[in-house]
Design a protein around this motif. Structure first.
Motif, mmCIF file in Angstrom:
data_model
loop_
_atom_site.group_PDB
_atom_site.id
_atom_site.type_symbol
_atom_site.label_atom_id
_atom_site.label_comp_id
_atom_site.label_asym_id
_atom_site.label_seq_id
_atom_site.Cartn_x
_atom_site.Cartn_y
_atom_site.Cartn_z
ATOM 1 N N SER A 95 -7.830 6.887 -2.858
ATOM 2 C CA SER A 95 -8.353 5.526 -2.871
ATOM 3 C C SER A 95 -7.445 4.704 -3.775
ATOM 4 O O SER A 95 -7.432 4.896 -4.991
ATOM 5 C CB SER A 95 -9.787 5.513 -3.403
ATOM 6 N N GLU A 120 -9.094 2.580 -6.600
ATOM 7 C CA GLU A 120 -9.712 3.393 -7.666
ATOM 8 C C GLU A 120 -8.691 4.254 -8.394
ATOM 9 O O GLU A 120 -8.658 4.296 -9.612
ATOM 10 C CB GLU A 120 -10.759 4.331 -7.057
ATOM 11 N N ASP A 149 -8.354 1.456 1.905
ATOM 12 C CA ASP A 149 -9.270 2.407 1.244
ATOM 13 C C ASP A 149 -10.513 2.639 2.095
ATOM 14 O O ASP A 149 -10.964 3.773 2.257
ATOM 15 C CB ASP A 149 -9.686 1.869 -0.137
ATOM 16 N N ARG A 150 -11.046 1.543 2.633
ATOM 17 C CA ARG A 150 -12.285 1.633 3.410
ATOM 18 C C ARG A 150 -12.115 2.529 4.638
ATOM 19 O O ARG A 150 -13.029 3.242 5.032
ATOM 20 C CB ARG A 150 -12.670 0.217 3.847
ATOM 21 N N GLN A 173 0.834 -1.205 0.000
ATOM 22 C CA GLN A 173 0.000 0.000 0.000
ATOM 23 C C GLN A 173 0.870 1.257 0.000
ATOM 24 O O GLN A 173 0.561 2.231 -0.689
ATOM 25 C CB GLN A 173 -0.948 -0.001 1.203
ATOM 26 N N THR A 226 -5.469 -3.853 0.640
ATOM 27 C CA THR A 226 -5.583 -2.501 0.066
ATOM 28 C C THR A 226 -7.014 -1.990 0.198
ATOM 29 O O THR A 226 -7.253 -0.806 0.478
ATOM 30 C CB THR A 226 -5.129 -2.522 -1.411
ATOM 31 N N GLN A 227 -7.959 -2.912 0.005
ATOM 32 C CA GLN A 227 -9.374 -2.560 0.150
ATOM 33 C C GLN A 227 -9.652 -1.989 1.553
ATOM 34 O O GLN A 227 -10.401 -1.029 1.703
ATOM 35 C CB GLN A 227 -10.191 -3.845 0.003
ATOM 36 N N ALA A 245 -9.849 4.926 4.880
ATOM 37 C CA ALA A 245 -9.001 6.085 4.519
ATOM 38 C C ALA A 245 -9.363 7.339 5.296
ATOM 39 O O ALA A 245 -8.500 8.079 5.732
ATOM 40 C CB ALA A 245 -9.084 6.342 3.027
#
Ligand SMILES: [Zn+2]
Ligand SMILES: [Zn+2]
Length: 468
Positions: free
Chosen positions: A312, A315, A298-299, A264, A294-295, A301
């Protein structure tokens, strides 16, 4: 001056539940006046097998512990957690929200890895725990926010002393914390893994400085000097130029990375360097487990201790995902970047399989960005000069090394200069050194003896109970 007079302090005992004084794994027991028992971390040794990889659970005896605290979701700190809950399913496990989320893919992946190793090498004890036990572990999780004072004993123990603790951001990876205990007049801090320098996503640790009488602190980088010109920003600059040079000559770049943390950080670093125009845009590939972690980055963040909350990774960077099947067909494409685990290129991992297709093409590059055991395939690669033979897989014939191999220091651990400065600034009565190999521990012992002769420094022998 020492933080407190030791003669009036309540008794705290410490037992090293690991099997050796080395970087290996982390698991320690704290006992407060023989009443509350708290386990710090439940790490699995990354390079050992079977029971040898687990903490020494036998040392806990029959009496259940009152709590287990996990500093962060790396395998060497949480990988054995289901084994502790099997012994004592009512024990609460305190962790940060990010650690609780990251633990799930990490522990399920461990079960898969152990199932594969059982099939390949016939290790009868594998898997050491099941998917069902991993799911059940989550029921014991108690989320604590950094800065919140949490209580372990309901009110107080029979000595009338409440035992509380507080998390402080450790900066190392998402969700990493140091833990400060408060018991009577005692203030004990366990660092977990810490970074006092900011990384691209993670800010620097925000640890307390005052009133701590005992520091239990990681010593991972004790054997490595980091001169000013090798600090992270300079190393990032050097890495970006090396990637750009590889692309210019028509090559591809493989960076073997740990799936959690380093992947990440690199995704964010590359993205920001591209946005700033210092690196051309390029297709990026990561592994499936990295995608799951990584998800979660992002979640969380916008609500975790991190930098660039608007970024993100899935994305904005939009990496492709490689799995165990697709890696077999893949040949490196010019101008592409592969951020693939494992970081040490352990045999049969995706980075090891892919690296074998990089070796014989002089246009390609393999860049190592983290710690490598000298005996690991990545460690072997670093010791091989261009043109010589190297064996990344013990079942394959050695191959000539023709691609570029270079190492960059993008550590997520505190450099020893920062750790020493922190210890001296806190000025505890006692310093317990953990999570370091012999030369690292020796460096800290030596330097602390010179700088602060009155400070007691302990390297806790495995299995021995010490009074702190
Ligand atoms: Zn770690
Ligand atoms: Zn660690």
């Amino acid at each position: 001056m020492p933080a407190s007079d030791s003669s009036t302090l309540p008794l705290v005992k410490f037992t090293n539940l690991t099997r050796a004084n080395e970087i290996g794994a982390n698991c320690y027991l704290l006992e407060f006046d023989g009443e509350a028992r708290v386990i710090l971390d439940a790490g699995m040794h990354p390079r050992k097998e079977g029971e040898e990889a687990t903490p020494n659970l036998g040392l806990l005896g029959e009496r259940p512990a009152d709590a287990l605290i996990v500093s962060h979701a790396h395998h060497d700190h949480i990988g054995a957690l289901p084994l502790f809950l099997r012994r004592n399913e009512k024990m609460p496990v305190y962790l940060s929200e990010a650690t609780s989320l990251l633990a799930e893919p990490l522990l399920h992946n461990s079960v898969e890895v152990m199932l594969k190793q059982r099939a390949q090498f016939g290790i009868a004890s594998y898997p050491l725990f099941t998917h069902k036990e991993v799911d059940r572990s989550a029921k014991s999780y108690r989320i604590c926010r950094a800065g919140q004072e949490c209580s372990i004993a309901e009110d107080s123990d029979s000595n009338g002393r409440p035992l509380t603790f507080r998390f402080y951001p450790g900066g190392h990876i998402l969700g990493a914390v140091g833990v400060r205990f408060r018991y009577g007049d005692r203030r004990i801090l366990y660092s977990g893994d810490v970074s006092f320098q900011e990384q691209t996503i993670m800010p620097a640790a925000d640890f307390p400085l005052d009133g701590i009488d005992t520091l239990i602190i990681e010593a991972t980088r004790g054997a490595k000097e980091t001169p000013d010109h090798q600090r992270r920003p300079m190393e990032v600059e050097r890495l970006i130029s090396a990637i750009e040079a590889t692309f210019r000559r028509g090559g591809a770049v493989l960076i073997p990375v740990f799936a959690l943390g380093k992947t990440q950080e690199l995704l964010a670093t590359i993205h920001l360097e591209q946005k700033a125009g210092r690196l051309r845009r390029c297709p990026i590939t990561i592994g499936g487990l990295s995608r799951s972690f990584t998800q979660i980055y992002d979640r969380l963040a916008k609500r975790s201790f991190r930098r660039h909350p608007g970024l993100s990774l899935l994305e904005d960077v939009a990496p492709s995902v490689l799995d165990g099947r697709s890696v077999r067909q893949l040949s490196p494409r010019p101008g592409e970047l592969y951020l693939i685990s494992s970081g040490m290129m352990t045999e049969r991992t995706l980075s090891n399989i892919l690296a074998q297709r990089f070796l014989s093409d002089e246009r390609h590059s393999i860049f190592i960005v983290g710690y490598c055991d000298p005996n690991s395939p990545a460690g072997q690669l670093l010791q091989t000069s261009r043109g010589n033979l190297v064996a990344l897989d013990s079942e394959q014939p050695p191959q000539p090394l023709l691609c570029e191999v270079e190492q960059f220091d993008l550590t997520s651990h505190a450099i020893r200069e920062d750790l020493l400065a922190y210890i001296l600034r806190v000025n505890p009565r006692l310093c317990v050194l953990v999570h370091g190999d012999a030369p690292a521990l020796a460096w800290f012992q030596e330097r602390l003896r010179e700088e602060r002769p009155g400070l007691e420094v302990i390297v806790p022998p495995p299995g021995e109970t010490l009074e702190l």
